[in-house]
Design a protein around this motif. Structure first.
Motif, short mmCIF file in Angstrom:
data_model
loop_
_atom_site.label_atom_id
_atom_site.label_comp_id
_atom_site.label_asym_id
_atom_site.label_seq_id
_atom_site.Cartn_x
_atom_site.Cartn_y
_atom_site.Cartn_z
N TRP A 54 -6.92 -17.03 40.24
CA TRP A 54 -6.82 -16.83 38.79
C TRP A 54 -6.38 -18.11 38.09
N CYS A 98 -8.65 -19.99 35.20
CA CYS A 98 -8.15 -20.33 33.86
C CYS A 98 -8.47 -21.79 33.52
N HIS A 144 2.48 -11.63 22.39
CA HIS A 144 1.07 -11.50 22.78
C HIS A 144 0.29 -10.98 21.58
N ASN A 155 -2.80 -11.27 47.68
CA ASN A 155 -2.20 -11.64 46.39
C ASN A 155 -2.18 -13.15 46.20
N MET A 208 1.23 -5.93 33.89
CA MET A 208 0.93 -5.41 35.22
C MET A 208 1.48 -6.35 36.30
N ALA A 209 1.28 -7.65 36.11
CA ALA A 209 1.81 -8.62 37.07
C ALA A 209 3.33 -8.64 37.04
N SER A 244 2.79 -15.17 30.78
CA SER A 244 2.14 -15.54 32.04
C SER A 244 2.82 -16.71 32.73
N VAL A 266 -1.66 -6.61 28.69
CA VAL A 266 -1.82 -5.67 29.82
C VAL A 266 -1.79 -6.42 31.15
N LEU A 267 -2.55 -7.50 31.26
CA LEU A 267 -2.57 -8.25 32.51
C LEU A 267 -1.19 -8.82 32.84
N ASN A 268 -0.52 -9.37 31.84
CA ASN A 268 0.79 -9.95 32.09
C ASN A 268 1.82 -8.89 32.49
N TRP A 324 -5.79 -7.27 26.14
CA TRP A 324 -6.01 -7.61 27.55
C TRP A 324 -4.94 -8.57 28.06
N HIS A 325 -4.46 -9.46 27.16
CA HIS A 325 -3.45 -10.44 27.54
C HIS A 325 -2.14 -9.76 27.92
#
Length: 339
Positions: free
Chosen positions: A216, A220, A125, A209, A136-137, A181, A132-134, A129-130
């Motif tokens: 989401w 994209c 990465h 979810n 967290m998921a 992702s 962090v989002l990935n 932000w990329h």
């Protein structure tokens, strides 16, 4: 007259005191004695104490062991560590060739034999932000799957999902893309397909979810269509379909869904393998094959590849310039052979 001696009066022997009952014992009054004697007289001999009965040991069920989320933590730490490494230089990488030190390769190199590069691309990465989002998921979905199926199966699933998602992205766009992702969507697909078999999955597979992740996915596509940000949508869709297919293959109770999932998963894996050697729908692949043919002095084959590009896009500048160069090289080689 004889008289008998008068006997002396005798003193009765003292009665020893009754032993004191231990604390907490029940005192039986003397009046209860006859009743107890009657009970003893009517008690059958079989009730007399005998050998102790045999006791069968019954195993006590152990509490469920929390298998932990070691693999999930390892994935998150790996991606975060690579992100720190990527951003520790003087400037942030903007192009795929600049990510070469971290295991990312351009299409030409992968088609030439660097097939291993399909794996590291999923863990790299660049933007904060990329990652962090990935991650967290990954923590939300991955920890649920790992606790349910176990760490080794979860690890194998992630390692199998990485080349599927990056390989499909390569086949669709001529680049593997970067980021986890695609694997996140694969985990999501597996949980969705396996929720009937594993009720534990309902903790994360619920209406909110589902709406968020599928929404989401649509966002994209819109962002890419508006040319606001290049997003590896093919990897996202491939991950979701791969997760659904493998989820059905390994968790469905009925044979038909299992067969559908197995066929779908094998078809996706076959598509990745085939596209590593044959991808004529990609302009970049035609250019790669033209270059390979030109290096072998097979200018006729090289010109055929370039002409295919020009048939699809007559305004292609690189194809026009490259065709002129191929003609010059062909003419030069023919003159040398004449001499």
């Amino acid at each position: 007259m004889n008289s008998e001696p008068t006997p002396e009066p005798t003193t009765p022997a003292p009665v020893p005191p009754a032993p004191s009952a231990p604390e907490g014992a029940v005192r039986i009054p003397p009046s209860a004695g006859p009743a107890l004697d009657r009970v003893a007289a009517t008690t059958p001999a079989s009730a007399s104490p005998g050998p102790a009965p045999t006791v069968r040991r019954v195993p006590i069920p152990r509490p469920a062991i929390d298998r932990g989320v070691r693999v999930t933590r390892l994935i998150i730490l790996t991606c975060l560590g690579i992100w720190v490494w990527v951003n520790s230089g003087d400037s942030k990488p903007e192009l795929i060739p600049q990510l070469r030190p971290y295991g990312v390769r351009i299409a030409d190199e992968i088609w030439s034999g660097a097939y291993w590069a399909l794996w590291p691309a999923a863990f790299v990465h660049v933007d904060f932000w990329h990652v962090v989002l990935n991650m967290m998921a990954t923590w939300t979905l991955g920890s649920t799957m790992e606790r349910t199926v176990g760490p080794w199966k979860f690890l194998l699933f992630c390692l199998a999902s990485a080349p599927i998602t990056t390989g499909i992205q390569l086949a669709a766009s001529g680049s593997t893309g970067i980021g986890f992702s695609g694997v996140v969507f694969a985990i999501f697909g597996f949980l969705w397909a396996g929720v009937a078999r594993y009720p534990e999955f309902r903790r994360v597979i619920h209406r909110a979810n589902l709406v968020m992740l599928l929404g989401w996915l649509g966002v994209c596509f819109i962002v890419t269509w508006l040319d606001l940000l290049p997003i590896a949508n093919a990897a996202h869709v491939a991950g979701l379909l791969w997760g659904l297919a493998t989820g059905l293959a390994f968790t469905a109770r009925q044979p038909v869904p299992r067969a559908v999932g197995a066929v779908g998963g094998l078809a996706m894996a076959a598509a990745v393998v085939v596209s590593l050697f044959w991808a004529p729908w990609l302009e970049i692949w035609l250019g790669y094959k033209a270059e390979q043919a030109a290096r072998g002095h097979d200018y006729e084959a090289a010109l055929q590849y370039v002409d295919t590009v020009l048939e699809r896009d007559p305004e292609s500048k690189w194809a026009g310039r490259y065709r002129k160069r191929l003609l010059w090289l062909q003419r030069r080689d023919s003159e040398v052979e004449t001499l």
